[in-house]
Scaffold this motif. Structure first.
Motif, PDB file in Angstrom:
ATOM      1  N   GLU A 157       0.823  -1.205   0.000  1.00 24.82           N
ATOM      2  CA  GLU A 157       0.000   0.000   0.000  1.00 24.82           C
ATOM      3  C   GLU A 157       0.863   1.264   0.000  1.00 24.82           C
ATOM      4  N   ALA A 158       2.022   1.196   0.643  1.00 22.17           N
ATOM      5  CA  ALA A 158       2.943   2.336   0.687  1.00 22.17           C
ATOM      6  C   ALA A 158       3.648   2.548  -0.655  1.00 22.17           C
ATOM      7  N   GLY A 159       3.463   1.605  -1.579  1.00 22.52           N
ATOM      8  CA  GLY A 159       4.061   1.741  -2.902  1.00 22.52           C
ATOM      9  C   GLY A 159       5.534   1.379  -2.961  1.00 22.52           C
ATOM     10  N   LEU A 160       6.005   0.636  -1.953  1.00 21.45           N
ATOM     11  CA  LEU A 160       7.401   0.208  -1.954  1.00 21.45           C
ATOM     12  C   LEU A 160       7.577  -0.998  -2.870  1.00 21.45           C
ATOM     13  N   ALA A 161       8.633  -0.973  -3.671  1.00 20.22           N
ATOM     14  CA  ALA A 161       8.929  -2.118  -4.532  1.00 20.22           C
ATOM     15  C   ALA A 161       9.239  -3.326  -3.641  1.00 20.22           C
ATOM     16  N   PRO A 162       8.823  -4.507  -4.083  1.00 16.23           N
ATOM     17  CA  PRO A 162       9.050  -5.693  -3.243  1.00 16.23           C
ATOM     18  C   PRO A 162      10.534  -6.043  -3.113  1.00 16.23           C
ATOM     19  N   VAL A 163      10.837  -6.732  -2.019  1.00 17.50           N
ATOM     20  CA  VAL A 163      12.169  -7.299  -1.812  1.00 17.50           C
ATOM     21  C   VAL A 163      12.018  -8.777  -2.159  1.00 17.50           C
ATOM     22  N   ILE A 164      12.727  -9.228  -3.175  1.00 17.11           N
ATOM     23  CA  ILE A 164      12.591 -10.605  -3.647  1.00 17.11           C
ATOM     24  C   ILE A 164      13.197 -11.591  -2.649  1.00 17.11           C
ATOM     25  N   TYR A 165      14.331 -11.243  -2.095  1.00 19.81           N
ATOM     26  CA  TYR A 165      15.036 -12.142  -1.183  1.00 19.81           C
ATOM     27  C   TYR A 165      14.725 -11.765   0.264  1.00 19.81           C
ATOM     28  N   LYS A 166      13.728 -12.449   0.812  1.00 19.85           N
ATOM     29  CA  LYS A 166      13.365 -12.208   2.199  1.00 19.85           C
ATOM     30  C   LYS A 166      13.149 -13.543   2.892  1.00 19.85           C
ATOM     31  N   ALA A 167      13.408 -13.537   4.195  1.00 23.07           N
ATOM     32  CA  ALA A 167      13.270 -14.756   4.976  1.00 23.07           C
ATOM     33  C   ALA A 167      12.875 -14.397   6.398  1.00 23.07           C
ATOM     34  N   VAL A 168      12.294 -15.382   7.068  1.00 22.53           N
ATOM     35  CA  VAL A 168      11.950 -15.262   8.475  1.00 22.53           C
ATOM     36  C   VAL A 168      13.029 -15.992   9.268  1.00 22.53           C
ATOM     37  N   VAL A 169      13.454 -15.395  10.372  1.00 21.96           N
ATOM     38  CA  VAL A 169      14.457 -16.019  11.235  1.00 21.96           C
ATOM     39  C   VAL A 169      13.834 -17.246  11.905  1.00 21.96           C
ATOM     40  N   THR A 170      14.575 -18.336  11.873  1.00 23.48           N
ATOM     41  CA  THR A 170      14.157 -19.566  12.542  1.00 23.48           C
ATOM     42  C   THR A 170      15.291 -20.011  13.467  1.00 23.48           C
ATOM     43  N   PRO A 171      14.988 -20.908  14.409  1.00 20.72           N
ATOM     44  CA  PRO A 171      16.075 -21.429  15.255  1.00 20.72           C
ATOM     45  C   PRO A 171      17.156 -22.113  14.410  1.00 20.72           C
ATOM     46  N   PHE A 172      16.767 -22.660  13.280  1.00 25.98           N
ATOM     47  CA  PHE A 172      17.701 -23.349  12.395  1.00 25.98           C
ATOM     48  C   PHE A 172      18.620 -22.381  11.660  1.00 25.98           C
ATOM     49  N   ASN A 173      18.027 -21.352  11.018  1.00 23.05           N
ATOM     50  CA  ASN A 173      18.878 -20.474  10.196  1.00 23.05           C
ATOM     51  C   ASN A 173      19.667 -19.448  11.008  1.00 23.05           C
ATOM     52  N   THR A 174      19.405 -19.305  12.307  1.00 27.80           N
ATOM     53  CA  THR A 174      20.245 -18.419  13.114  1.00 27.80           C
ATOM     54  C   THR A 174      21.675 -18.940  13.189  1.00 27.80           C
ATOM     55  N   LEU A 175      21.844 -20.233  12.942  1.00 26.58           N
ATOM     56  CA  LEU A 175      23.168 -20.859  12.983  1.00 26.58           C
ATOM     57  C   LEU A 175      23.914 -20.729  11.660  1.00 26.58           C
ATOM     58  N   TRP A 176      23.240 -20.281  10.631  1.00 24.01           N
ATOM     59  CA  TRP A 176      23.835 -20.117   9.308  1.00 24.01           C
ATOM     60  C   TRP A 176      24.543 -18.776   9.219  1.00 24.01           C
ATOM     61  N   THR A 177      25.508 -18.710   8.311  1.00 14.98           N
ATOM     62  CA  THR A 177      26.072 -17.410   7.965  1.00 14.98           C
ATOM     63  C   THR A 177      25.098 -16.721   7.009  1.00 14.98           C
ATOM     64  N   LEU A 178      25.208 -15.409   6.918  1.00 14.41           N
ATOM     65  CA  LEU A 178      24.380 -14.673   5.966  1.00 14.41           C
ATOM     66  C   LEU A 178      24.692 -15.142   4.545  1.00 14.41           C
ATOM     67  N   LYS A 179      25.937 -15.474   4.292  1.00 13.31           N
ATOM     68  CA  LYS A 179      26.328 -15.992   2.972  1.00 13.31           C
ATOM     69  C   LYS A 179      25.518 -17.239   2.626  1.00 13.31           C
ATOM     70  N   ARG A 180      25.445 -18.183   3.563  1.00 12.23           N
ATOM     71  CA  ARG A 180      24.704 -19.421   3.311  1.00 12.23           C
ATOM     72  C   ARG A 180      23.224 -19.131   3.097  1.00 12.23           C
ATOM     73  N   LEU A 181      22.668 -18.231   3.885  1.00 13.02           N
ATOM     74  CA  LEU A 181      21.262 -17.883   3.722  1.00 13.02           C
ATOM     75  C   LEU A 181      21.016 -17.266   2.351  1.00 13.02           C
ATOM     76  N   CYS A 182      21.885 -16.356   1.926  1.00 14.00           N
ATOM     77  CA  CYS A 182      21.756 -15.731   0.604  1.00 14.00           C
ATOM     78  C   CYS A 182      21.841 -16.773  -0.505  1.00 14.00           C
ATOM     79  N   GLN A 183      22.789 -17.676  -0.402  1.00 12.70           N
ATOM     80  CA  GLN A 183      22.937 -18.724  -1.416  1.00 12.70           C
ATOM     81  C   GLN A 183      21.709 -19.626  -1.460  1.00 12.70           C
ATOM     82  N   THR A 184      21.169 -19.949  -0.299  1.00 15.24           N
ATOM     83  CA  THR A 184      19.982 -20.802  -0.236  1.00 15.24           C
ATOM     84  C   THR A 184      18.783 -20.092  -0.849  1.00 15.24           C
ATOM     85  N   MET A 185      18.601 -18.828  -0.513  1.00 18.79           N
ATOM     86  CA  MET A 185      17.478 -18.071  -1.081  1.00 18.79           C
ATOM     87  C   MET A 185      17.615 -17.942  -2.593  1.00 18.79           C
ATOM     88  N   GLU A 186      18.835 -17.714  -3.063  1.00 18.91           N
ATOM     89  CA  GLU A 186      19.051 -17.584  -4.505  1.00 18.91           C
ATOM     90  C   GLU A 186      18.729 -18.893  -5.214  1.00 18.91           C
TER      91      GLU A 186
END
Length: 145
Positions: A90-119
């Motif tokens: 509604e605010a007219g912001l362009a979407p962010v394609i790469y988004k994730a919710v923090v889980t107990p599992f992915n808190t142990l990942w590096t941001l690099k691993r999360l980015c690669q997984t999302m890609e």
């Protein structure tokens, strides 16, 4: 500051105007925002969120480049997530394609691993949609003949 622990990490938001619009929007929603530096990719998600028990990463030899905007959401779920995403649109912001919710599992990942997984997941979804559209177009061509 919110009392629900809502927190969003933003990574690779290069356009300053967009970054200001996004952070302003999130602040109005009462969500804490952290804009991550370029080298945050080597850190674990838990460390980036300031969680207990996480230490800064040791230096890595390799470099990592991820040119896409990333939004990582902590403690934003269900109706609140739906409300935030609807308000975002509604605010007219362009979407962010790469988004994730923090889980107990992915808190142990590096941001690099999360980015690669999302890609990787985004690529799989994009291919599946493309294949579906091709099948649909082929079916329509057959029916038209």
């Amino acid at each position: 500051m919110n009392n629900k622990g809502e927190h969003i990490l933003l990574y690779q938001f290069r356009d300053q105007g967009r970054l200001e619009a996004v952070t302003g929007f999130l602040h109005r929603m009462g969500i804490r925002v952290t804009v991550l530096p370029d080298d945050a990719w080597k850190e674990k998600i838990g460390f980036l969120l300031g969680s207990r028990g996480f230490a800064a990463a040791k230096a890595e030899e390799e470099e990592f480049s991820f040119p896409h905007e990333v939004m990582l959401m902590q403690n934003i779920r269900n109706k609140r997530l739906d409300k935030m995403l609807a308000a975002w649109k509604e605010a007219g912001l362009a979407p962010v394609i790469y988004k994730a919710v923090v889980t107990p599992f992915n808190t142990l990942w590096t941001l690099k691993r999360l980015c690669q997984t999302m890609e990787k997941e985004h690529g799989a979804v994009t291919r599946a949609i493309s294949e579906h559209e091709e099948q649909k177009a082929l079916s329509e061509d057959i029916i038209d003949e």
